[in-house]
Design a protein around this motif. Structure first.
Motif, PDB file in Angstrom:
ATOM      1  N   GLU A 214      67.057  34.538  17.648  1.00  0.00           N
ATOM      2  CA  GLU A 214      68.007  35.639  17.803  1.00  0.00           C
ATOM      3  C   GLU A 214      68.452  36.165  16.439  1.00  0.00           C
ATOM      4  N   GLN A 215      68.739  35.260  15.509  1.00  0.00           N
ATOM      5  CA  GLN A 215      69.157  35.685  14.180  1.00  0.00           C
ATOM      6  C   GLN A 215      68.025  36.386  13.444  1.00  0.00           C
ATOM      7  N   LEU A 216      66.809  35.904  13.638  1.00  0.00           N
ATOM      8  CA  LEU A 216      65.654  36.475  12.952  1.00  0.00           C
ATOM      9  C   LEU A 216      65.364  37.886  13.434  1.00  0.00           C
ATOM     10  N   GLU A 217      65.363  38.080  14.755  1.00  0.00           N
ATOM     11  CA  GLU A 217      64.994  39.373  15.344  1.00  0.00           C
ATOM     12  C   GLU A 217      66.211  40.278  15.584  1.00  0.00           C
ATOM     13  N   SER A 218      67.406  39.691  15.552  1.00  0.00           N
ATOM     14  CA  SER A 218      68.646  40.405  15.898  1.00  0.00           C
ATOM     15  C   SER A 218      68.549  40.961  17.318  1.00  0.00           C
ATOM     16  N   LEU A 219      68.177  40.075  18.251  1.00  0.00           N
ATOM     17  CA  LEU A 219      68.056  40.424  19.672  1.00  0.00           C
ATOM     18  C   LEU A 219      68.795  39.363  20.476  1.00  0.00           C
ATOM     19  N   GLU A 220      69.908  39.747  21.089  1.00  0.00           N
ATOM     20  CA  GLU A 220      70.763  38.777  21.763  1.00  0.00           C
ATOM     21  C   GLU A 220      70.104  38.130  22.971  1.00  0.00           C
ATOM     22  N   GLN A 221      69.149  38.823  23.620  1.00  0.00           N
ATOM     23  CA  GLN A 221      68.513  38.250  24.801  1.00  0.00           C
ATOM     24  C   GLN A 221      67.667  37.017  24.463  1.00  0.00           C
ATOM     25  N   LEU A 222      67.307  36.879  23.189  1.00  0.00           N
ATOM     26  CA  LEU A 222      66.542  35.701  22.787  1.00  0.00           C
ATOM     27  C   LEU A 222      67.389  34.433  22.846  1.00  0.00           C
ATOM     28  N   ARG A 223      68.709  34.566  22.758  1.00  0.00           N
ATOM     29  CA  ARG A 223      69.578  33.402  22.887  1.00  0.00           C
ATOM     30  C   ARG A 223      69.379  32.748  24.254  1.00  0.00           C
ATOM     31  N   ILE A 224      69.154  33.562  25.254  1.00  0.00           N
ATOM     32  CA  ILE A 224      68.969  33.056  26.617  1.00  0.00           C
ATOM     33  C   ILE A 224      67.628  32.343  26.739  1.00  0.00           C
ATOM     34  N   LEU A 225      66.561  32.943  26.209  1.00  0.00           N
ATOM     35  CA  LEU A 225      65.249  32.307  26.273  1.00  0.00           C
ATOM     36  C   LEU A 225      65.218  31.024  25.448  1.00  0.00           C
TER      37      LEU A 225
END
Length: 263
Positions: A214-225
Motif C-alpha cells: 500500500e505504501q509503495l503503490e499508494s493504493l489503500e485497497q492493497l491493505r485489504i489484500l
C-alpha cells in the motif's frame, strides 16, 4: 442489514484546491453529488446518506442543503479510513454495508452504485466490492495515474497496481509508439473508484497498519489484500463519466448543457 451511502469530501486538493465547493453551472459540486445520492436512495439502493468531511464550510453548505453531515478527523490516510470513522461514530451493525460515493464524481450513474452493492451482497466471502472497465489504449495502460487491476475467474481481485499489468510477454510495450492505433493487452482493466464495504471490514481496516505494498503503490485497497481478505470485482455495466481532478475537468462539465448533466 442496512445500506449506508457515504460521500467523503475533503477541502484540500493538490491539483484543484477547494474542489467540493467549486461550481458547476452555478451550484457547488458537492451538491451535485448529493443530488445523485438522493436519486440512489429514492431508487431503494441505499437506506440513508451521509457527507463525511473535515471542513466547516463544506459541512454548513451540505447541512443547509438538507444533508446529514459527519465531521471527521482531517488526518485520515485514506477515504476508507474516513468511512470507518463514520461507521464507528454511527455505531452501525457489523452486517451493514457502506457504499462510498466519491465527492468529485458528480455524474456517477445510479446503475453503477446498484451494481457494486448487489455484487457485495452476492459475494458472501468478500469483504468489499468494486468495479473496473476495459482499457483500450496503450497510452492509458502505461499511465501511472490509471490504476490497473487483475482479477480471477471468480470475480475477485488478485492485485491492483499503477504499473501496466498484466504484461503481455509477446509485446515489448516500451517499443510501441504511444498513440490510439495501438491497443492495450487483452484483459487489461482500469479500476474504478466505486466501492461497497462491509462494516465488519471497516472496523478492522481502521486499526490495520499500512502495508508495504500500500505504501509503495499508494493504493489503500492493497491493505485489504495484504491482510488476506477478498475483494469482489466486476466489469462496470455502463460507462463511468470522468470525475473532476483538474480545472480542465471542471471546465468540461461547465461546457455541458444542463440537460446533459441531469440525464
Amino acid at each position: 442489514m442496512l445500506k449506508h451511502l457515504v460521500i467523503p469530501a475533503r477541502l484540500k486538493s493538490t491539483r484543484l484546491p477547494n474542489k467540493p465547493l467549486l461550481e458547476i453551472h452555478g451550484k457547488p459540486m458537492i451538491l451535485w453529488v448529493i443530488d445523485r445520492a438522493n436519486a440512489v436512495k429514492s431508487a431503494g439502493i441505499a437506506d440513508d446518506i451521509f457527507v463525511a468531511t473535515d471542513d466547516d464550510s463544506i459541512a454548513k453548505l451540505c447541512q443547509d442543503y438538507g444533508a446529514n453531515v459527519m465531521m471527521t478527523d482531517p488526518n485520515h490516510a485514506s477515504g476508507t479510513d474516513r468511512l470507518a470513522e463514520v461507521a464507528r461514530l454511527q455505531q452501525w451493525s457489523t452486517e451493514d454495508i457502506v457504499i462510498n460515493m466519491q465527492g468529485d464524481e458528480p455524474l456517477v450513474p445510479a446503475g453503477l452504485i446498484k451494481q457494486v452493492t448487489e455484487l457485495l451482497l452476492q459475494k458472501k466471502d468478500c469483504v468489499m466490492a468494486t468495479l473496473a472497465e476495459p482499457i483500450q489504449s496503450v497510452e492509458e495502460f502505461l499511465r501511472p495515474s490509471v490504476v490497473k487491476v487483475v482479477k480471477n475467474a471468480h470475480k475477485e481481485a488478485l492485485y491492483f497496481s499503477r504499473a501496466p499489468i498484466p504484461c503481455d510477454r509477446h509485446t515489448v510495450l516500451t517499443d510501441l509508439p504511444i498513440n490510439d492505433e495501438n491497443s492495450a493487452p487483452k484483459n487489461a482493466y482500469r479500476h474504478l473508484g466505486i466501492y461497497a464495504y462491509r462494516v465488519s471490514l471497516l472496523q478492522q481496516f481502521s486499526v490495520w497498519q499500512q502495508g508495504e505494498l500500500e505504501q509503495l503503490e499508494s493504493l489503500e485497497q492493497l491493505r485489504i489484500l495484504e491482510q488476506g481478505m477478498r475483494i469482489a470485482i466486476d466489469i462496470a455495466s455502463e460507462l463511468l463519466p470522468p470525475g473532476v481532478d483538474t480545472q480542465e475537468d471542471l471546465d468540461r462539465l461547465n461546457d455541458l448543457t444542463l440537460s446533459e448533466l441531469l440525464k
